[in-house]
Enzyme design. Structure first.
Site, PDB file in Angstrom:
ATOM      1  CB  CYS A  74      -0.832   0.129   1.902  1.00 36.14           C
ATOM      2  SG  CYS A  74      -2.162   0.800   1.122  1.00 36.14           S
ATOM      3  CB  CYS A 183      -2.750   3.948  -5.257  1.00 39.13           C
ATOM      4  SG  CYS A 183      -4.753   3.439  -4.210  1.00 39.13           S
TER       5      CYS A 183
HETATM    6  N1  DGL Z   1      -3.674   0.686  -1.882  1.00 40.74           N
HETATM    7  C1  DGL Z   1      -3.749   1.422  -1.169  1.00 40.74           C
HETATM    8  C2  DGL Z   1      -2.577   2.307  -1.168  1.00 40.74           C
HETATM    9  O1  DGL Z   1      -1.268   2.013  -2.146  1.00 40.74           O
HETATM   10  C3  DGL Z   1      -5.333   2.649  -0.585  1.00 40.74           C
HETATM   11  C4  DGL Z   1      -5.386   3.215  -0.071  1.00 40.74           C
HETATM   12  C5  DGL Z   1      -6.216   3.759   1.175  1.00 40.74           C
HETATM   13  O2  DGL Z   1      -6.720   2.684   1.179  1.00 40.74           O
HETATM   14  O3  DGL Z   1      -6.713   5.135   0.876  1.00 40.74           O
HETATM   15  O4  DGL Z   1      -2.172   3.483  -1.069  1.00 40.74           O
END
Ligand code: DGL
Length: 258
Positions: A74, A183
């Site tokens: 993430c 993301c």
């Molecule tokens: N997969 C997360 C990222 O790479 C998502 C973030 C979120 O939950 O807002 O930032």
């Protein structure tokens, strides 16, 4: 050096499975345990302190499961909490950050776009990296609402198409030639994004780079699994149907309260 313990992977939800796929493909003998903290998604609108606390909660659980290495799948978690995780725990961590460098170095127009969460775009780590590329104009866009729609199983909805158009059109107008997906949820939007972007704009994400870095850390510090192949386990703290839908029938998804 052999090590048959699992690799732990976590994300605020299902998005990090895009990173898991790259790791599983490159290192099929490694056992992987994936935590989808969908109950707390999106991380992108939380404070740095809240994100750190959630990352530590996920790490504690993966350590209880005897993981040998943790991949923070993430961008928001990495850019806000990787330093604090490395300071607190002895286990190696691999993070994911928006791939500004390859985009900036290959850009002919010297204009690149970055689509990421608010938490990533305001983080110190992201801004320090961006500062290194002074000659490149970086057009930042917060992907408001995208993670919620993905978590809700609405990847192909008309609401998604409209949101993406509104985020990408200003970048197209500004003449970007690379779009960085900052993301780990967003690689699931690539088919949608490709319909909106002109063909000459390259889409870049960091999944493969994370898998290669994982391989390097196993080689140099942690050790590889000696198994022939391994069945991954996915845990989610919400209704597993969306995660199951994204993974397909072949994988084991379990509900767990964490
Ligand atoms: N997969 C997360 C990222 O790479 C998502 C973030 C979120 O939950 O807002 O930032």
């Amino acid at each position: 050096m052999d090590n048959n313990k699992p690799i732990g992977i976590f994300d605020s939800g299902i998005g990090g499975t895009s990173i898991w796929r790259e790791i599983h493909q490159l290192l099929p003998a490694e056992k992987t345990i994936y935590l989808a903290d969908s109950k707390n998604a999106p991380y992108g609108q939380k404070t740095k302190q809240e994100i750190i606390a959630l990352c530590m909660k996920n790490t504690d659980l993966l350590l209880q499961m005897d993981c040998k290495l943790i991949v923070v799948a993430c961008n928001t978690a990495t850019t806000n909490a990787i330093k604090e995780l490395r300071d607190k725990y002895a286990i190696p961590f691999i993070g994911i950050e928006p791939a500004i460098k390859p985009a900036a170095l290959n850009s002919k127009t010297q204009k690149i776009g970055i689509l990421a969460t608010q938490g990533t775009l305001i983080s110190e780590l992201f801004n320090k990296t961006a500062e290194k590329f002074q000659t490149t104009k970086i057009i930042e866009q917060v992907g408001h609402g995208l993670v919620q729609l993905i978590e809700g199983g609405e990847i192909n909805s008309s609401e998604m198409t409209e949101l993406l158009k509104s985020y990408l059109q200003p970048m197209i107008d500004a003449d970007i030639d690379h779009l960085v997906l900052g993301c780990s949820h967003y690689p699931y939007l690539i088919p949608q994004i490709k319909k909106i972007l002109p063909e000459h704009i390259q889409i870049i994400d960091s999944g493969q780079a994370v898998a290669k870095q994982t391989q390097k850390v196993l080689e140099n510090q942690v050790g590889f699994s000696t198994e022939k192949e391994n069945q991954p386990i996915f845990y989610t703290n919400t209704n597993p149907s969306v995660l199951k839908g994204i993974l397909g029938k072949d994988f084991q998804v379990e509900e767990l309260d964490f």
